[in-house]
Design a protein around this motif. Sequence first.
Motif, PDB file in Angstrom:
ATOM      1  N   SER A 197      -6.413 -30.299 -65.423  1.00  0.00           N
ATOM      2  CA  SER A 197      -5.086 -30.570 -64.862  1.00  0.00           C
ATOM      3  C   SER A 197      -3.966 -30.381 -65.874  1.00  0.00           C
ATOM      4  O   SER A 197      -4.057 -30.829 -67.021  1.00  0.00           O
ATOM      5  CB  SER A 197      -5.044 -32.000 -64.321  1.00  0.00           C
ATOM      6  OG  SER A 197      -3.723 -32.381 -63.983  1.00  0.00           O
ATOM      7  N   ASP A 198      -2.872 -29.765 -65.422  1.00  0.00           N
ATOM      8  CA  ASP A 198      -1.648 -29.708 -66.216  1.00  0.00           C
ATOM      9  C   ASP A 198      -0.853 -31.001 -66.047  1.00  0.00           C
ATOM     10  O   ASP A 198      -0.329 -31.542 -67.020  1.00  0.00           O
ATOM     11  CB  ASP A 198      -0.789 -28.511 -65.796  1.00  0.00           C
ATOM     12  CG  ASP A 198      -1.437 -27.184 -66.138  1.00  0.00           C
ATOM     13  OD1 ASP A 198      -1.567 -26.885 -67.334  1.00  0.00           O
ATOM     14  OD2 ASP A 198      -1.829 -26.462 -65.213  1.00  0.00           O
ATOM     15  N   MET A 199      -0.765 -31.488 -64.831  1.00  0.00           N
ATOM     16  CA  MET A 199      -0.023 -32.721 -64.558  1.00  0.00           C
ATOM     17  C   MET A 199      -0.531 -33.877 -65.409  1.00  0.00           C
ATOM     18  O   MET A 199       0.253 -34.669 -65.944  1.00  0.00           O
ATOM     19  CB  MET A 199      -0.134 -33.086 -63.067  1.00  0.00           C
ATOM     20  CG  MET A 199       0.666 -34.309 -62.665  1.00  0.00           C
ATOM     21  SD  MET A 199       0.156 -35.040 -61.091  1.00  0.00           S
ATOM     22  CE  MET A 199      -1.298 -35.971 -61.632  1.00  0.00           C
ATOM     23  N   ASN A 200      -1.856 -33.978 -65.551  1.00  0.00           N
ATOM     24  CA  ASN A 200      -2.435 -35.087 -66.306  1.00  0.00           C
ATOM     25  C   ASN A 200      -1.982 -35.103 -67.758  1.00  0.00           C
ATOM     26  O   ASN A 200      -1.841 -36.167 -68.369  1.00  0.00           O
ATOM     27  CB  ASN A 200      -3.964 -35.012 -66.257  1.00  0.00           C
ATOM     28  CG  ASN A 200      -4.523 -35.350 -64.893  1.00  0.00           C
ATOM     29  OD1 ASN A 200      -3.823 -35.873 -64.035  1.00  0.00           O
ATOM     30  ND2 ASN A 200      -5.788 -35.040 -64.688  1.00  0.00           N
ATOM     31  N   VAL A 201      -1.768 -33.924 -68.337  1.00  0.00           N
ATOM     32  CA  VAL A 201      -1.351 -33.843 -69.734  1.00  0.00           C
ATOM     33  C   VAL A 201       0.043 -34.453 -69.902  1.00  0.00           C
ATOM     34  O   VAL A 201       0.290 -35.246 -70.819  1.00  0.00           O
ATOM     35  CB  VAL A 201      -1.377 -32.387 -70.236  1.00  0.00           C
ATOM     36  CG1 VAL A 201      -1.019 -32.314 -71.716  1.00  0.00           C
ATOM     37  CG2 VAL A 201      -2.751 -31.761 -69.996  1.00  0.00           C
ATOM     38  N   ALA A 202       0.945 -34.100 -69.006  1.00  0.00           N
ATOM     39  CA  ALA A 202       2.294 -34.676 -69.062  1.00  0.00           C
ATOM     40  C   ALA A 202       2.262 -36.166 -68.770  1.00  0.00           C
ATOM     41  O   ALA A 202       2.964 -36.958 -69.416  1.00  0.00           O
ATOM     42  CB  ALA A 202       3.210 -33.960 -68.077  1.00  0.00           C
ATOM     43  N   MET A 203       1.463 -36.573 -67.788  1.00  0.00           N
ATOM     44  CA  MET A 203       1.331 -37.995 -67.476  1.00  0.00           C
ATOM     45  C   MET A 203       0.853 -38.786 -68.696  1.00  0.00           C
ATOM     46  O   MET A 203       1.301 -39.903 -68.951  1.00  0.00           O
ATOM     47  CB  MET A 203       0.357 -38.192 -66.324  1.00  0.00           C
ATOM     48  CG  MET A 203       0.857 -37.721 -64.966  1.00  0.00           C
ATOM     49  SD  MET A 203       2.017 -38.896 -64.245  1.00  0.00           S
ATOM     50  CE  MET A 203       2.025 -38.326 -62.542  1.00  0.00           C
ATOM     51  N   ALA A 204      -0.071 -38.211 -69.456  1.00  0.00           N
ATOM     52  CA  ALA A 204      -0.570 -38.878 -70.664  1.00  0.00           C
ATOM     53  C   ALA A 204       0.539 -39.032 -71.698  1.00  0.00           C
ATOM     54  O   ALA A 204       0.689 -40.091 -72.319  1.00  0.00           O
ATOM     55  CB  ALA A 204      -1.745 -38.102 -71.248  1.00  0.00           C
ATOM     56  N   ALA A 205       1.312 -37.978 -71.896  1.00  0.00           N
ATOM     57  CA  ALA A 205       2.400 -38.037 -72.864  1.00  0.00           C
ATOM     58  C   ALA A 205       3.470 -39.042 -72.448  1.00  0.00           C
ATOM     59  O   ALA A 205       4.125 -39.652 -73.306  1.00  0.00           O
ATOM     60  CB  ALA A 205       3.019 -36.656 -73.034  1.00  0.00           C
ATOM     61  N   LEU A 206       3.640 -39.243 -71.151  1.00  0.00           N
ATOM     62  CA  LEU A 206       4.693 -40.121 -70.635  1.00  0.00           C
ATOM     63  C   LEU A 206       4.219 -41.546 -70.377  1.00  0.00           C
ATOM     64  O   LEU A 206       4.951 -42.358 -69.814  1.00  0.00           O
ATOM     65  CB  LEU A 206       5.279 -39.524 -69.348  1.00  0.00           C
ATOM     66  CG  LEU A 206       6.001 -38.183 -69.522  1.00  0.00           C
ATOM     67  CD1 LEU A 206       6.385 -37.588 -68.166  1.00  0.00           C
ATOM     68  CD2 LEU A 206       7.243 -38.331 -70.405  1.00  0.00           C
ATOM     69  N   ASP A 207       2.996 -41.863 -70.772  1.00  0.00           N
ATOM     70  CA  ASP A 207       2.458 -43.227 -70.646  1.00  0.00           C
ATOM     71  C   ASP A 207       2.437 -43.724 -69.206  1.00  0.00           C
ATOM     72  O   ASP A 207       2.846 -44.854 -68.908  1.00  0.00           O
ATOM     73  CB  ASP A 207       3.252 -44.211 -71.513  1.00  0.00           C
ATOM     74  CG  ASP A 207       2.912 -44.093 -72.987  1.00  0.00           C
ATOM     75  OD1 ASP A 207       1.761 -43.753 -73.292  1.00  0.00           O
ATOM     76  OD2 ASP A 207       3.793 -44.328 -73.822  1.00  0.00           O
ATOM     77  N   ALA A 208       1.924 -42.907 -68.306  1.00  0.00           N
ATOM     78  CA  ALA A 208       1.852 -43.294 -66.897  1.00  0.00           C
ATOM     79  C   ALA A 208       0.903 -44.464 -66.686  1.00  0.00           C
ATOM     80  O   ALA A 208      -0.083 -44.635 -67.410  1.00  0.00           O
ATOM     81  CB  ALA A 208       1.390 -42.098 -66.066  1.00  0.00           C
ATOM     82  N   THR A 209       1.194 -45.251 -65.668  1.00  0.00           N
ATOM     83  CA  THR A 209       0.305 -46.317 -65.207  1.00  0.00           C
ATOM     84  C   THR A 209      -0.155 -45.975 -63.800  1.00  0.00           C
ATOM     85  O   THR A 209       0.671 -45.681 -62.919  1.00  0.00           O
ATOM     86  CB  THR A 209       1.014 -47.677 -65.199  1.00  0.00           C
ATOM     87  OG1 THR A 209       1.383 -48.022 -66.527  1.00  0.00           O
ATOM     88  CG2 THR A 209       0.101 -48.765 -64.643  1.00  0.00           C
ATOM     89  N   ILE A 210      -1.459 -46.000 -63.586  1.00  0.00           N
ATOM     90  CA  ILE A 210      -2.041 -45.640 -62.301  1.00  0.00           C
ATOM     91  C   ILE A 210      -2.407 -46.919 -61.557  1.00  0.00           C
ATOM     92  O   ILE A 210      -3.117 -47.772 -62.079  1.00  0.00           O
ATOM     93  CB  ILE A 210      -3.287 -44.755 -62.501  1.00  0.00           C
ATOM     94  CG1 ILE A 210      -2.901 -43.487 -63.267  1.00  0.00           C
ATOM     95  CG2 ILE A 210      -3.931 -44.402 -61.168  1.00  0.00           C
ATOM     96  CD1 ILE A 210      -4.078 -42.742 -63.840  1.00  0.00           C
ATOM     97  N   HIS A 211      -1.903 -47.035 -60.331  1.00  0.00           N
ATOM     98  CA  HIS A 211      -2.188 -48.208 -59.510  1.00  0.00           C
ATOM     99  C   HIS A 211      -3.263 -47.850 -58.484  1.00  0.00           C
ATOM    100  O   HIS A 211      -3.158 -46.832 -57.782  1.00  0.00           O
ATOM    101  CB  HIS A 211      -0.922 -48.689 -58.810  1.00  0.00           C
ATOM    102  CG  HIS A 211       0.112 -49.195 -59.767  1.00  0.00           C
ATOM    103  ND1 HIS A 211       0.130 -50.486 -60.241  1.00  0.00           N
ATOM    104  CD2 HIS A 211       1.151 -48.558 -60.371  1.00  0.00           C
ATOM    105  CE1 HIS A 211       1.134 -50.638 -61.083  1.00  0.00           C
ATOM    106  NE2 HIS A 211       1.769 -49.476 -61.186  1.00  0.00           N
ATOM    107  N   VAL A 212      -4.288 -48.682 -58.426  1.00  0.00           N
ATOM    108  CA  VAL A 212      -5.395 -48.459 -57.498  1.00  0.00           C
ATOM    109  C   VAL A 212      -5.666 -49.751 -56.740  1.00  0.00           C
ATOM    110  O   VAL A 212      -5.271 -50.842 -57.165  1.00  0.00           O
ATOM    111  CB  VAL A 212      -6.676 -48.001 -58.241  1.00  0.00           C
ATOM    112  CG1 VAL A 212      -6.388 -46.795 -59.125  1.00  0.00           C
ATOM    113  CG2 VAL A 212      -7.271 -49.128 -59.078  1.00  0.00           C
TER     114      VAL A 212
END
Length: 330
Positions: A162-177
């Motif tokens: 994934s390309d999106m995942n790389v940016a999400m990692a750099a931006l410190d995303a929080t995933i809600h499940v």
Amino acid sequence: MNQFQYTRPAETAVAIKSLAKEPNGYFLAGGTNLVDMMKMGLVVPDKLIDINRLPLKKIERTPTGIHIGALASNSEVAEHAYIKAQYPLLALAINAGASPQLRNMATVGGNLMQRTRCPYFFDTAMPCNKRTPGSGCGALQGINRMHALFGASDKCIAVNPSDMNVAMAALDATIHVTGVKGPRAINIGDFHRLPGDHPELDNTLQKGELITSVDLPAASSAYNKHVYYLKIRDRTSYAFALVSVAAALHIENNTITGARLAMGGVAHKPWRLTAAEIFLKGKAITEDNFKQAAQIAMQGAKAYEYNKFKLKLAPNAIVQSLKLATGLAS
């Protein structure tokens, strides 16, 4: 394909309960990865729970950042005005992936769940511990040009596509499940797994859990001016990264006061370059500093027979992305 049950609930709780009752069931969103795997016999579900009627598509600002529903399409996220203005790195990364048609269908939650594109995973005639645990890893002694430099094991050397995942990692995303045990939040750094002894497990989701949203913190929006997503691939259209770099810098008076860096195409998960970020803080914007940061980022890298070129490509990509983000290159 085999016959399977198909349901389309309108409530999140109903969807979760429906999957909990079916050990071989799957949530279906955009289907851009799951349907491919079904066609190739990699996934043989007894039940599909179509979640597209669930109220999980909102993209909205919050007091702490921005909230992105799991069913928001990649196109909707990349073209959202506030994301383009305040989180441009995410928009750049998403637009570097796949084709416009696929981005229109693919969802944020599905992209987070995207499985590897390792050819040995997709070829059912070849051994693959990710597909069939205990069968071996065909890539270890095979054609491993696309494979990992970091965090691999003798069980698996595949990479997250994934390309999106790389940016999400750099931006410190929080995933809600949420699941039968209730909701929980997972930092993206803890969401994807390294292969270890269980490469069949891509992430830390528990059985039956559903991704409901992703939050990006307001602090990440401060990194909105000096950003670049560099994707190096065999062809410019519809190809997965050999190496990618997400770079976002906060700069004051020609001095880097903060850095966010992550790489794709080099590990089983998005690879955050924390040590390089620490090195860059307080440094001037110079190519020499960028080269030093790249060498720090490459510590611990291990190549295989056909991907040794990545040992040179990856640090060069880091340097180039930093130069493009800061205007040292155009």
